[in-house]
Write a protein that holds these residues in place. Structure first.
Motif, PDB file in Angstrom:
ATOM      1  N   CYS A  39      24.809 -13.214   7.867  1.00 24.16           N
ATOM      2  CA  CYS A  39      26.151 -12.829   7.426  1.00 24.16           C
ATOM      3  C   CYS A  39      26.653 -11.709   8.322  1.00 24.16           C
ATOM      4  O   CYS A  39      26.160 -10.601   8.310  1.00 24.16           O
ATOM      5  N   LEU A  40      27.577 -12.014   9.143  1.00 27.04           N
ATOM      6  CA  LEU A  40      28.050 -11.037  10.131  1.00 27.04           C
ATOM      7  C   LEU A  40      29.025 -10.063   9.498  1.00 27.04           C
ATOM      8  O   LEU A  40      29.842 -10.427   8.668  1.00 27.04           O
ATOM      9  N   ARG A  41      28.917  -8.831   9.938  1.00 29.93           N
ATOM     10  CA  ARG A  41      29.850  -7.846   9.385  1.00 29.93           C
ATOM     11  C   ARG A  41      30.812  -7.394  10.441  1.00 29.93           C
ATOM     12  O   ARG A  41      30.474  -7.297  11.602  1.00 29.93           O
ATOM     13  N   SER A  42      31.999  -7.102  10.033  1.00 32.91           N
ATOM     14  CA  SER A  42      33.004  -6.736  11.018  1.00 32.91           C
ATOM     15  C   SER A  42      33.088  -5.234  11.187  1.00 32.91           C
ATOM     16  O   SER A  42      33.648  -4.747  12.147  1.00 32.91           O
ATOM     17  N   GLU A  43      32.560  -4.482  10.261  1.00 35.49           N
ATOM     18  CA  GLU A  43      32.617  -3.038  10.450  1.00 35.49           C
ATOM     19  C   GLU A  43      31.207  -2.496  10.536  1.00 35.49           C
ATOM     20  O   GLU A  43      30.284  -3.107  10.053  1.00 35.49           O
ATOM     21  N   PRO A  44      31.060  -1.318  11.103  1.00 35.18           N
ATOM     22  CA  PRO A  44      29.714  -0.731  11.205  1.00 35.18           C
ATOM     23  C   PRO A  44      29.168  -0.485   9.808  1.00 35.18           C
ATOM     24  O   PRO A  44      29.795   0.142   8.989  1.00 35.18           O
ATOM     25  N   GLU A  45      27.976  -1.001   9.588  1.00 35.63           N
ATOM     26  CA  GLU A  45      27.390  -0.806   8.276  1.00 35.63           C
ATOM     27  C   GLU A  45      26.019  -0.229   8.449  1.00 35.63           C
ATOM     28  O   GLU A  45      25.062  -0.955   8.724  1.00 35.63           O
ATOM     29  N   PHE A  46      25.952   1.033   8.315  1.00 33.16           N
ATOM     30  CA  PHE A  46      24.657   1.686   8.437  1.00 33.16           C
ATOM     31  C   PHE A  46      23.961   1.680   7.087  1.00 33.16           C
ATOM     32  O   PHE A  46      24.583   1.849   6.057  1.00 33.16           O
ATOM     33  N   GLU A  47      22.682   1.452   7.103  1.00 30.02           N
ATOM     34  CA  GLU A  47      21.939   1.567   5.852  1.00 30.02           C
ATOM     35  C   GLU A  47      20.812   2.557   6.055  1.00 30.02           C
ATOM     36  O   GLU A  47      20.223   2.632   7.123  1.00 30.02           O
ATOM     37  N   MET A  48      20.507   3.294   4.989  1.00 30.20           N
ATOM     38  CA  MET A  48      19.459   4.302   5.090  1.00 30.20           C
ATOM     39  C   MET A  48      18.138   3.668   5.501  1.00 30.20           C
ATOM     40  O   MET A  48      17.310   4.297   6.123  1.00 30.20           O
ATOM     41  N   ALA A  49      17.981   2.411   5.116  1.00 31.47           N
ATOM     42  CA  ALA A  49      16.714   1.743   5.398  1.00 31.47           C
ATOM     43  C   ALA A  49      16.527   1.411   6.870  1.00 31.47           C
ATOM     44  O   ALA A  49      15.425   1.097   7.296  1.00 31.47           O
ATOM     45  N   ASP A  50      17.592   1.522   7.663  1.00 27.80           N
ATOM     46  CA  ASP A  50      17.460   1.169   9.080  1.00 27.80           C
ATOM     47  C   ASP A  50      16.396   1.986   9.776  1.00 27.80           C
ATOM     48  O   ASP A  50      15.798   1.561  10.749  1.00 27.80           O
ATOM     49  N   ILE A  51      16.175   3.169   9.237  1.00 30.35           N
ATOM     50  CA  ILE A  51      15.217   4.045   9.894  1.00 30.35           C
ATOM     51  C   ILE A  51      13.810   3.454   9.855  1.00 30.35           C
ATOM     52  O   ILE A  51      12.969   3.797  10.681  1.00 30.35           O
ATOM     53  N   PHE A  52      13.586   2.568   8.895  1.00 27.49           N
ATOM     54  CA  PHE A  52      12.245   1.993   8.767  1.00 27.49           C
ATOM     55  C   PHE A  52      11.834   1.240  10.016  1.00 27.49           C
ATOM     56  O   PHE A  52      10.667   1.231  10.387  1.00 27.49           O
ATOM     57  N   TYR A  53      12.795   0.596  10.631  1.00 31.47           N
ATOM     58  CA  TYR A  53      12.462  -0.165  11.827  1.00 31.47           C
ATOM     59  C   TYR A  53      11.869   0.746  12.896  1.00 31.47           C
ATOM     60  O   TYR A  53      10.802   0.478  13.442  1.00 31.47           O
ATOM     61  N   PHE A  54      12.572   1.844  13.169  1.00 28.50           N
ATOM     62  CA  PHE A  54      12.094   2.749  14.215  1.00 28.50           C
ATOM     63  C   PHE A  54      10.799   3.436  13.812  1.00 28.50           C
ATOM     64  O   PHE A  54       9.914   3.670  14.628  1.00 28.50           O
ATOM     65  N   CYS A  55      10.739   3.728  12.527  1.00 24.47           N
ATOM     66  CA  CYS A  55       9.547   4.385  12.001  1.00 24.47           C
ATOM     67  C   CYS A  55       8.333   3.500  12.227  1.00 24.47           C
ATOM     68  O   CYS A  55       7.294   3.939  12.713  1.00 24.47           O
ATOM     69  N   ARG A  56       8.507   2.255  11.894  1.00 23.21           N
ATOM     70  CA  ARG A  56       7.402   1.311  12.040  1.00 23.21           C
ATOM     71  C   ARG A  56       6.979   1.182  13.487  1.00 23.21           C
ATOM     72  O   ARG A  56       5.800   1.248  13.824  1.00 23.21           O
ATOM     73  N   ARG A  57       7.975   1.014  14.376  1.00 26.62           N
ATOM     74  CA  ARG A  57       7.628   0.855  15.781  1.00 26.62           C
ATOM     75  C   ARG A  57       6.907   2.096  16.285  1.00 26.62           C
ATOM     76  O   ARG A  57       5.948   2.031  17.033  1.00 26.62           O
ATOM     77  N   GLY A  58       7.394   3.245  15.829  1.00 25.49           N
ATOM     78  CA  GLY A  58       6.785   4.488  16.271  1.00 25.49           C
ATOM     79  C   GLY A  58       5.333   4.592  15.843  1.00 25.49           C
ATOM     80  O   GLY A  58       4.455   4.906  16.642  1.00 25.49           O
ATOM     81  N   VAL A  59       5.076   4.314  14.582  1.00 24.69           N
ATOM     82  CA  VAL A  59       3.707   4.458  14.094  1.00 24.69           C
ATOM     83  C   VAL A  59       2.788   3.415  14.728  1.00 24.69           C
ATOM     84  O   VAL A  59       1.643   3.695  15.045  1.00 24.69           O
ATOM     85  N   GLU A  60       3.321   2.235  14.942  1.00 25.46           N
ATOM     86  CA  GLU A  60       2.517   1.221  15.638  1.00 25.46           C
ATOM     87  C   GLU A  60       2.069   1.726  16.983  1.00 25.46           C
ATOM     88  O   GLU A  60       0.923   1.543  17.382  1.00 25.46           O
ATOM     89  N   SER A  61       2.989   2.363  17.696  1.00 22.22           N
ATOM     90  CA  SER A  61       2.602   2.805  19.035  1.00 22.22           C
ATOM     91  C   SER A  61       1.660   3.993  18.985  1.00 22.22           C
ATOM     92  O   SER A  61       0.896   4.215  19.906  1.00 22.22           O
ATOM     93  N   ILE A  62       1.691   4.755  17.881  1.00 23.02           N
ATOM     94  CA  ILE A  62       0.716   5.830  17.766  1.00 23.02           C
ATOM     95  C   ILE A  62      -0.674   5.234  17.605  1.00 23.02           C
ATOM     96  O   ILE A  62      -1.647   5.733  18.161  1.00 23.02           O
ATOM     97  N   VAL A  63      -0.753   4.175  16.821  1.00 25.66           N
ATOM     98  CA  VAL A  63      -2.066   3.603  16.533  1.00 25.66           C
ATOM     99  C   VAL A  63      -2.607   2.832  17.732  1.00 25.66           C
ATOM    100  O   VAL A  63      -3.787   2.854  18.020  1.00 25.66           O
ATOM    101  N   ASP A  64      -1.705   2.157  18.418  1.00 22.20           N
ATOM    102  CA  ASP A  64      -2.175   1.366  19.550  1.00 22.20           C
ATOM    103  C   ASP A  64      -0.972   1.050  20.409  1.00 22.20           C
ATOM    104  O   ASP A  64       0.039   0.641  19.882  1.00 22.20           O
ATOM    105  N   ASP A  65      -1.074   1.226  21.668  1.00 26.40           N
ATOM    106  CA  ASP A  65       0.108   0.895  22.471  1.00 26.40           C
ATOM    107  C   ASP A  65      -0.249   0.036  23.676  1.00 26.40           C
ATOM    108  O   ASP A  65      -1.379   0.019  24.138  1.00 26.40           O
ATOM    109  N   GLU A  66       0.757  -0.668  24.149  1.00 25.28           N
ATOM    110  CA  GLU A  66       0.550  -1.667  25.197  1.00 25.28           C
ATOM    111  C   GLU A  66       0.056  -1.050  26.477  1.00 25.28           C
ATOM    112  O   GLU A  66      -0.773  -1.595  27.180  1.00 25.28           O
ATOM    113  N   VAL A  67       0.575   0.112  26.797  1.00 27.93           N
ATOM    114  CA  VAL A  67       0.271   0.698  28.101  1.00 27.93           C
ATOM    115  C   VAL A  67      -1.200   1.079  28.187  1.00 27.93           C
ATOM    116  O   VAL A  67      -1.880   0.743  29.137  1.00 27.93           O
TER     117      VAL A  67
END
Lengths: 449, 201
Positions: free
Chosen positions: A103-131
């Protein structure tokens, strides 16, 4: 007393003499001469198949032993610490987070939960990273009876221990001396061979021609030997000291090679010029370059340095993949020196690699060196079954650039603001004119994280 | 065989940690090795710079915030037990193996996970996400890609939606309520099988 030892001495000498003669004959008849003429007895495949069967058996025994003792056998992939889901883009993950599929939105819709994505990626890289993974040896799913590949496979089964002991005997008692004598012979002929190098080349019509550049992914200096088996190249690389340096200097006497200091790379024009000159001369051999700039552990391909792709000529990509089950070919130069590394190579079961010669590529119109490099890298990764990474091999030694962070921010902003750049821009301008107070900047927010 | 690279003996209070966090022995060992790897100068404790060396974290827009989540206020270093306790928040919900009968809720409960995320916003730990803090996070996640104007309007909307008691800040309860509407927060899950081949690896 002397009387009784004399015949023994004589006997000993004779035995020694005979065994040495047999040894050398064996060496020449079964290994060196067939190698020179390209004849194969089919021994390699038999040896490899037997080894694989033995490894499987050993693994089964260990699993049985583990069940008896009620322990869990730690396998790096199936007991991995992070559950990898199929790789999806930032957009897709955000959609999932919000639970609004399609469902596409026409206006910017920020949700507080968006931070979870970055949080998850961050913690994943702390535990193990590709490099980091790229610069340490690959973990094996099943143990191949080499202590050095032993990552958490503990003593569980007696039979496997016995087998391992026998393996040590074979490797150090038979294989190692065999290979050492070969090496000694070989080096004097300026060839260094490890016995039982399995070789499966493909698409031979794509072999590099004069006046071209051959690029390949880099795992170990043995890459050079393997490619040299199949054609003559001029090498470009870091000038080393010690044994390696001796070999390098000797090689220069017979054919043109380009050795430089890493610090000299900063003076990129010099190297580029030398490369350019060499390539322009059509009588000279093709150049062999490893654009990653350093040894990677053969599970992935890191960023290709654009220097070699700036020269206007045909590029012949080559993909090299080692089979890790028989011996890990990766040279972790921060851990081992050259001699130590050779010793490990020679006491492995075998070095088995597959080489693919890919069709030649040229830089297309409107493509810059970086894009071209990425295209070649993708082709090599695809053929060799390696992971294509954006990271710089130099990360072995240095840090990450800010451009990558901006990339992430850009992707996220596209999710919010949408892809309609045109409309948004004009809309923005209007808004900005109407609301001059919009410039009341929060000082902190402009600091940026 | 007998010579494994490191063993559980190196880890202080391993049993306790396993009980507390719910990690298995194998995972704890792995995390310990990761900890040692990150601890470049071998002091037994991690500093913010050690985290900064991780590539994936450096490109993460809120990387700095995640790093500071490991450090208790006022602390300059983090030792292994604290490291593991923070990471324990990210274990999946359904796999609590230690039912030791305490009243305490497990480390990786939904509430704890939400609390972790809440603290990423609420840097001064006063229990509320103020408008300024929200703007900071937005700016971090979006960088220069949006104008100040857009940022303000996004923050405004978010606060209006979430702030129920009209104090111009979002408390933890209000934060939780907003999440009720959304699906389960996404967190990296462990102890589930890795796909063995991923892009040919």
């Amino acid at each position: 007393m002397t009387w009784s030892t004399f015949p023994v001495d004589n006997l000993l000498c004779r035995c020694l003499g005979i065994s040495i003669t047999v040894w050398w004959t064996f060496l020449f008849v079964f290994i060196i001469i067939p190698a020179v003429f390209g004849v194969s007895f089919g021994m390699r495949r038999f040896y490899m198949r037997t080894l694989l069967k033995i490894f499987e058996w050993a693994m089964l025994r260990m699993e049985m032993g583990a069940k008896e003792k009620n322990q869990e056998l730690y396998k790096p992939y199936s007991n991995g610490i992070i559950a990898k889901e199929p790789p999806s883009s930032l957009q897709q993950e955000m959609q999932e987070l919000r639970g609004s599929a399609g469902c596409l939105r026409s206006e910017p819709e920020f949700e507080m939960a968006d931070i979870f994505y970055f949080c998850r990626r961050g913690v994943e890289s702390i535990v193990d990273d590709e490099v980091t993974k790229c610069f340490s040896a690959q973990e094996l799913e099943s143990w191949n009876l080499l202590t050095r590949s032993n990552y958490n496979f503990r003593h569980i089964s007696l039979r496997v221990t016995v087998l391992w002991g026998f393996g040590v005997l074979v490797r150090y008692g038979v294989l190692l001396p065999l290979r050492v004598t070969l090496a000694v012979t070989g080096i004097s002929l300026l060839l260094v061979l490890t016995t039982l190098v399995g070789f499966l080349p493909n698409r031979e019509e794509n072999k590099p021609q004069n006046g071209g550049i051959c690029v390949a992914n880099h795992t170990t200096p043995i890459d050079v030997i393997i490619l040299a088996n199949d054609g003559c190249y001029s090498l470009v690389g870091q000038a080393h000291g010690g044994l390696m340096g001796m070999i390098q200097r000797a090689m220069v006497k017979s054919s043109p090679h380009i050795w430089f200091e890493r610090s000299e790379v900063k003076d990129r024009h010099l190297v580029a010029k030398r490369l350019g000159d060499h390539v322009a001369d059509k009588t000279k051999q093709p150049i062999l370059i490893f654009p990653e700039g350093t040894c990677i552990n053969n599970t992935s391909v890191m960023m290709f340095k654009k220097g070699s792709f700036e020269i206007a000529c045909t590029v012949y990509p080559v993909a090299i993949k080692y089979d890790p089950r028989f011996g890990d070919a990766f040279w972790n130069s921060s851990k081992f020196g050259m001699v130590n590394y050779l010793l490990r190579m020679m006491s492995s079961w075998a070095i088995v690699c597959s080489v693919w010669y890919l069709p030649p590529m040229n830089r297309e119109e409107g493509e810059d060196a970086v894009q071209f490099a990425n295209r070649v890298k993708a082709a090599i990764a695809a053929q060799g079954g390696l992971v294509d990474l954006i990271w710089d091999g130099g990360l072995k030694r240095t840090k990450v650039k800010d451009a990558f962070k901006e990339e992430q921010q850009k992707l996220y902003s596209q999710v919010l603001v949408g892809e309609q750049d045109q409309e948004d821009q004009s809309g923005d301008r209007q808004l900005e004119e109407e609301n001059p107070e919009g410039d009341r900047n929060n000082q902190d927010s402009s600091k940026g994280q | 065989m007998g010579s494994s690279s490191s063993s559980m003996d190196h880890i202080p209070n391993a049993e306790e940690l396993m009980q507390e966090t719910g990690f298995s022995a194998a995972h704890l060992l792995r995390l310990y090795e990761r900890f040692e790897f990150l601890d470049k100068d071998q002091t037994g404790e991690l500093r913010p710079e050690d985290f900064g060396a991780i590539g994936g974290l450096a490109l993460n827009p809120i990387g700095d915030r995640i790093i500071s989540a490991f450090f208790s206020p006022g602390q300059e270093t983090v030792d292994f037990p604290s490291f593991v306790r923070v990471l324990a928040h990210f274990r999946p919900n359904g796999t609590n193996r230690t039912r030791n009968g305490t009243q305490q809720e497990p480390v990786n409960s939904r509430t704890r996970k939400l609390k972790f995320a809440f603290q990423l916003y609420d840097q001064d730990r006063d229990g509320k996400i103020s408008r300024a803090e929200l703007l900071q996070v937005l700016r971090a996640m979006l960088g220069i890609q949006v104008t100040e104007e857009q940022l303000q309007s996004i923050a405004e909307r978010a606060i209006q939606e979430a702030d129920l008691d009209r104090d111009d800040a979002i408390s933890f309860d209000e934060f939780k309520k907003v999440q009720q509407v959304s699906p389960h927060p996404q967190t990296p899950t462990k102890e589930t099988p890795l796909h063995p081949t991923e892009g040919g690896r």
